[in-house]
Design an enzyme around this catalytic site. Structure first.
Site, PDB file in Angstrom:
ATOM      1  N   GLY A   1     -16.348   8.610  25.537  1.00 52.59           N
ATOM      2  CA  GLY A   1     -17.556   8.008  26.086  1.00 52.59           C
ATOM      3  C   GLY A   1     -17.430   6.516  26.297  1.00 52.59           C
TER       4      GLY A   1
ATOM      5  N   GLY B   1     -11.879   2.938  34.425  1.00 52.87           N
ATOM      6  CA  GLY B   1     -10.653   3.673  34.081  1.00 52.87           C
ATOM      7  C   GLY B   1     -10.958   5.161  33.941  1.00 52.87           C
ATOM      8  CG  HIS B   2     -13.387   6.611  30.722  1.00 49.28           C
ATOM      9  ND1 HIS B   2     -13.936   5.477  30.170  1.00 49.28           N
ATOM     10  CD2 HIS B   2     -12.651   7.182  29.753  1.00 49.28           C
ATOM     11  CE1 HIS B   2     -13.553   5.367  28.908  1.00 49.28           C
ATOM     12  NE2 HIS B   2     -12.770   6.388  28.623  1.00 49.28           N
TER      13      HIS B   2
ATOM     14  CB  SER C   1      -9.884  -0.832  26.437  1.00 48.20           C
ATOM     15  OG  SER C   1     -10.264  -0.435  25.140  1.00 48.20           O
TER      16      SER C   1
END
Ligand code: PAF
Length: 283
Positions: free
Chosen positions: A31, A36-37, A185
């Site tokens: 989560g 990036g996700h 990140s």
């Protein structure tokens, strides 16, 4: 988009999808999703008919002194990002929906998980492989997407899939950086503006090391790592490790090495950042 909170719900959905011949891609996350996700989700979207994103801050991969309790969470933000990227299912269990109170089974990779982050976070990869194996059994994915930001994690999971014959294709997604070079990140959220500026030394030194090793060869590695250490410490970073290993074995490079993984973990304040680059060794 469906949101499931329990393992039987997800497994029943995945079984029905498989029976009707549809393909599934899984993006496992903890989560606090960022670009990036989103890039992993977009890859999954292109690959399969159904995209499942798991959002679970997995307690078994955090050591007793690590940041489990303060790990950033924002489910509403994550839900919207998933909607915008065409996700079909979010799986967001509570820890007790994921682990029985007397759970006593682990999945452990015992070679690639030992150096680098594994040496510094001894139980970390056992927690990762266990939860990812469980997610594979629940989501029944044909594909699972993992980012190169966590290169060691990707290599460990690939090895687990090979060794345990999971019928899942692991897709490696490129590391995504901010314009400044900082690797994306969820933990960047902990950094002050000043620390964020200082942390740019990580991508800068990795970027500089790459052509230096490519041109000079493996013999140059110790001096290059030492120079990186000096520069990172000058910028206020506390080096946890900087290592260059054979990317296939995660052992020290040899004459047979084709790709070198140059990886580092560095603290800025209390925040531990990791970053890496892959270097092809010319002969
Ligand atoms: O990379 C992560 O976010 C986690 O390690 C993962 C793969 C979701 C397992 O908890």
């Amino acid at each position: 988009m469906e949101i499931f909170k329990t393992a039987p719900e997800l497994q029943a959905f995945a079984l029905a999808a498989k029976r009707s011949g549809r393909t599934i891609a899984l993006v496992p996350t903890m989560g606090f999703l960022h670009a990036g996700h989103a890039s992993l989700i977009d890859i999954a979207r292109r690959k399969a008919e159904i995209v499942i994103v798991s959002i679970f801050v997995n307690p078994t991969q955090f050591g007793p002194t690590e940041d489990l309790d303060k790990y950033p969470r924002d489910f509403e933000h994550d839900r919207i990002l998933c909607l915008e990227h065409g996700v079909d299912v979010i799986y967001a269990p509570e820890p007790d929906a994921m682990y029985a109170p007397d759970a006593s089974t682990w999945v452990e990779e015992t070679k690639l998980s030992r150096p680098l982050c594994g040496a510094k976070r001894p139980i970390h990869f056992r927690g990762v492989t266990t939860v990812v194996a469980k997610l594979f059994n629940l989501a029944l994915p044909d594909y699972a997407v993992f980012g190169m930001k966590d290169a060691q994690q990707l290599f460990v999971i690939r090895r687990m899939v090979r060794d345990l014959n999971f019928p899942v294709e692991i897709i490696a997604a490129p590391l995504v950086r901010e314009k400044s070079g900082l690797a994306l990140s969820s933990r960047n959220r902990y950094l002050s503006e000043d620390e964020k500026q200082r942390a740019l030394v990580l991508s800068r030194t990795l970027e500089a090391a790459k052509p230096a090793i490519e041109q000079t060869g493996l013999g140059a590695i110790p001096a290059i790592i030492e120079a990186m250490r000096v520069e990172i410490e000058k910028a206020g970073g506390k080096v946890d490790y900087i290592e260059a290993l054979d990317a296939a074995t995660l052992e020290p490079p040899t004459d047979a090495t084709v790709d070198v993984l140059l990886a580092l973990a560095v603290y800025f304040g209390t925040t531990r950042l990791i970053d890496n680059t892959l270097i092809w060794v010319k002969r």
